[in-house]
Scaffold this motif. Structure first.
Motif, short mmCIF file in Angstrom:
data_model
loop_
_atom_site.label_atom_id
_atom_site.label_comp_id
_atom_site.label_asym_id
_atom_site.label_seq_id
_atom_site.Cartn_x
_atom_site.Cartn_y
_atom_site.Cartn_z
N PRO B 6 96.78 -23.18 51.85
CA PRO B 6 97.51 -24.41 51.46
C PRO B 6 96.95 -25.64 52.19
O PRO B 6 97.54 -26.14 53.15
CB PRO B 6 98.95 -24.10 51.87
CG PRO B 6 98.83 -23.10 52.96
CD PRO B 6 97.56 -22.36 52.77
N LEU B 7 95.81 -26.11 51.71
CA LEU B 7 95.07 -27.16 52.41
C LEU B 7 95.85 -28.48 52.49
O LEU B 7 96.05 -29.04 53.57
CB LEU B 7 93.72 -27.37 51.71
CG LEU B 7 92.81 -28.42 52.36
CD1 LEU B 7 92.32 -27.96 53.72
CD2 LEU B 7 91.62 -28.73 51.46
N ALA B 12 99.03 -32.61 55.30
CA ALA B 12 100.20 -33.50 55.36
C ALA B 12 101.00 -33.20 56.62
O ALA B 12 101.44 -34.13 57.33
CB ALA B 12 101.07 -33.31 54.13
N ALA B 13 101.18 -31.92 56.92
CA ALA B 13 101.95 -31.54 58.12
C ALA B 13 101.23 -31.99 59.38
O ALA B 13 101.86 -32.52 60.31
CB ALA B 13 102.15 -30.03 58.14
#
Lengths: 353, 273
Positions: B6-7, B12-13
């Motif tokens: 989940p790139l 974003a995180a």
């Protein structure tokens, strides 16, 4: 005079009247069940007895004292709720002791009474448990003990078994009845389950549309239902359209046959039309001297139900259901076969509208 | 089938964490540099040695605790009564409880000064005690959205109507029902509300400053103007304090009655039988 008396109780919520002139007298130590479908007003009457709802008009008295205007905490009633309503912050001991603490009993008295109650419900070993650590059946037993601990005048049970599974429901209802008999406490039980009401009650109040359609013993309610609603709600019933035969008030025609009733008809209209009720278990395929009424027709359905076989037969345009025992030496009729079903005229009763 | 990494969510995180953590790390690093040429806790020491710090933090702590107490006394019975007897009024009460989020504190404090000033019928601002009362009441008002929301949610989680009826059927009066049954069962919610109130009122500036009270908020601002390293140390301490409050809220919210605070080996398991 009745121990618990409800006179002409009416309850309206705005323009909606949910209880319409309800009268009931319950003797001391009696177990009375309110039976009826959802919305018939049975819980509202129970809540009026508890004091959670005030009647719009009418009077409620317990042991000769008018409690109509009394707040719930002053009525000395014990109540068991469908959702158990145990106090989540207290353990079993604390829950049962709550009412005793409120009553101002000493620590020793409280301990002794709580232990007595725990013994009564057989949960002495769970005194330290919290509600979330117990099963539904255990919680409801604790709720019962909590309601009984302060020695209430009347015990009110608001569908206490509805949230439990079938097996627990049967065992707990027997337990409730045994405890009620042991303590000889006046009890009002609300249920929509006819089997439950039949099995544990001294008397049943069948409610319909805010009124008591019939008040009687389980046997009276089942065998001699006063109204068509009671007959249909309690047990399975064959309702036959009948016609009175002229001036002879005992002779009627129904299901393609003519019969003499045990009692003269009372409810026939101007055209002589009336309704008759007949329980499936009163009908048999085997003729006998006492079975003086016979219906003949085509078998429409044969349903295997384990110990019994239910047969549906078209007799003169009326569908009659009846049961036969599932025994190896008796072969059930087949669909399409012509058969005769027999019953006693004394098992046929007239239904008022 | 192989799961895709989940790139974008990870990026974003990471970005969010950087945005939050980086200033915190920088502030912490800066707070350690008070003594020239070495890293140490001199700024923290200086803060704790300051009499003004101890005075203002004590004052604000007491004012916040009183505000929590008054808030709980007002909010718990109100939320209980509204849920039990006046459910139709709930949106109205909820709206009123949210007003402090809409009206800035400066409006509230000027209202207080006009209403309770020296020329008013109740000149509270003319005495120290009176002004303290106004400050506490201001804190109660500011914390209302958090306190009411927490308590109302707590009451939604339990069947207060049936529990109240059960208590009444056992002879309990309305007051006893609230004290013995309702209050303990929404205790976790009250404590959550209390921690939120505490973290809001402890560093509150506008009310304390305009009412001229020796509170922690004005002290923080003043220190920021006069010193360099101590405000950074205080900022880090404030963060630590807020996180402690959140951790405690979590502990109180998830703890069940009868459970031990720590998972001792001999603690009773909370399992159904």
């Amino acid at each position: 005079m009745s121990f618990l008396s409800i006179s002409n109780a009416v309850k309206s919520f705005g323009s909606n009247t949910v209880v319409k002139g309800f009268d009931l007298g319950v003797d001391k130590g009696e177990f009375v069940s309110f039976l009826g479908p959802s919305g018939c007003g049975k819980t509202t009457v129970l809540r009026m007895i508890a004091g959670f709802e005030g009647p719009t008009s009418g009077k409620i008295s317990i042991d000769g004292r008018d409690v109509t205007e009394l707040s719930p905490n002053m009525r000395r009633i014990g109540m068991v709720f469908q959702a158990y309503a145990l106090f989540p912050n207290m353990n079993v001991f604390g829950n049962i002791a709550f009412g005793l603490k409120v009553a101002g009993l000493s620590k020793t008295e409280i301990e002794s009474r709580v232990n007595e109650m725990l013994g009564l419900i057989g949960l002495t070993h769970l005194a330290e448990r919290y509600p979330y650590e117990m099963s539904g059946g255990q919680q409801q037993r604790v709720a019962l003990a909590r309601a009984l601990a302060p020695k209430p005048q009347v015990l009110l049970l608001d569908e206490p078994l509805s949230a439990l599974d079938a097996k627990i429901r049967v065992s707990l209802r027997e337990e409730i009845r045994a405890i009620q008999r042991k303590l000889d406490i006046t009890t009002v039980f609300v249920t929509h389950d006819q089997e439950e009401a039949m099995s544990i009650s001294d008397r049943i109040v069948v409610m319909n549309g805010g009124r008591a359609d019939q008040i009687g013993t389980p046997s009276e309610i089942y065998n001699r239902p006063a109204t068509r609603f009671v007959a249909g709600f309690v047990g399975t019933l064959n309702v036959l359209k009948a016609r009175a035969n002229g001036q002879d008030l005992q002779s009627v025609s129904a299901g393609g046959t003519t019969m003499r009733l045990a009692q003269p008809v009372r409810t026939a209209d101007a055209e002589g039309k009336l309704s008759l009720g007949l329980r499936p278990e009163a009908i048999s395929l085997t003729p006998s001297e006492s079975r003086d009424v016979s219906f003949r027709g085509e078998v429409k359905a044969v349903n295997f139900m384990g110990s019994v076989i239910r047969i549906r037969m078209d007799a003169g345009g009326e569908i009659i259901s009846f049961d036969m025992f599932n025994t190896p030496n008796q072969t059930p009729p087949t669909i399409g076969q012509l058969a005769s079903a027999h019953c006693s005229s004394s098992d046929i009763f007239e239904l008022s509208q | 089938m192989m799961k895709r990494f989940p790139l974008y969510p990870m990026l974003a995180a990471l970005l969010g964490a950087t945005f939050f953590i980086l200033p915190l790390v920088a502030t912490f690093y800066f707070s350690l540099k008070m003594t020239r040429g070495e890293l140490g806790f001199a700024a923290y020491q200086s803060v704790f040695n300051s009499a003004a710090f101890l005075k203002t933090i004590s004052y604000s702590t007491v004012a916040s605790l009183v505000a929590i107490l008054i808030g709980a006394i007002i909010v718990v019975p109100t939320a209980y009564w509204v849920r039990l007897k006046l459910p139709k009024l709930r949106p109205v009460v909820e709206f009123i409880s949210l007003l402090p989020l809409i009206l800035p504190p400066v409006v509230l404090v000027f209202g207080y000064i006009r209403l309770f000033g020296s020329n008013s019928w109740m000149p509270l601002t003319t005495s120290t005690l009176g002004t303290d009362v106004l400050l506490v009441m201001g804190y109660v008002v500011l914390s209302m959205p958090y306190m009411f929301r927490a308590v109302d949610n707590g009451m939604a989680a339990i069947d207060i109507s049936t529990l109240s009826e059960a208590a009444q059927s056992l002879g309990a009066s309305r007051v006893r029902t609230i004290v013995s049954v309702i209050f303990p069962n929404v205790r976790a919610a009250i404590i959550s509300g209390a921690f939120l109130t505490f973290s809001i009122s402890l560093g509150e500036f506008v009310l304390a400053s305009l009412l001229n009270r020796p509170a922690f908020g004005p002290y923080l601002v003043q220190l920021g103007q006069d010193r360099a390293y101590e405000p950074a140390a205080l900022a880090i301490m404030s963060f630590g304090f807020t996180w402690c409050c959140m951790a405690l809220m979590q502990v109180f919210a998830t703890r069940k009655p009868g459970q031990r605070w720590l998972p001792f080996p001999n603690s009773r398991p909370a399992t159904r039988t």
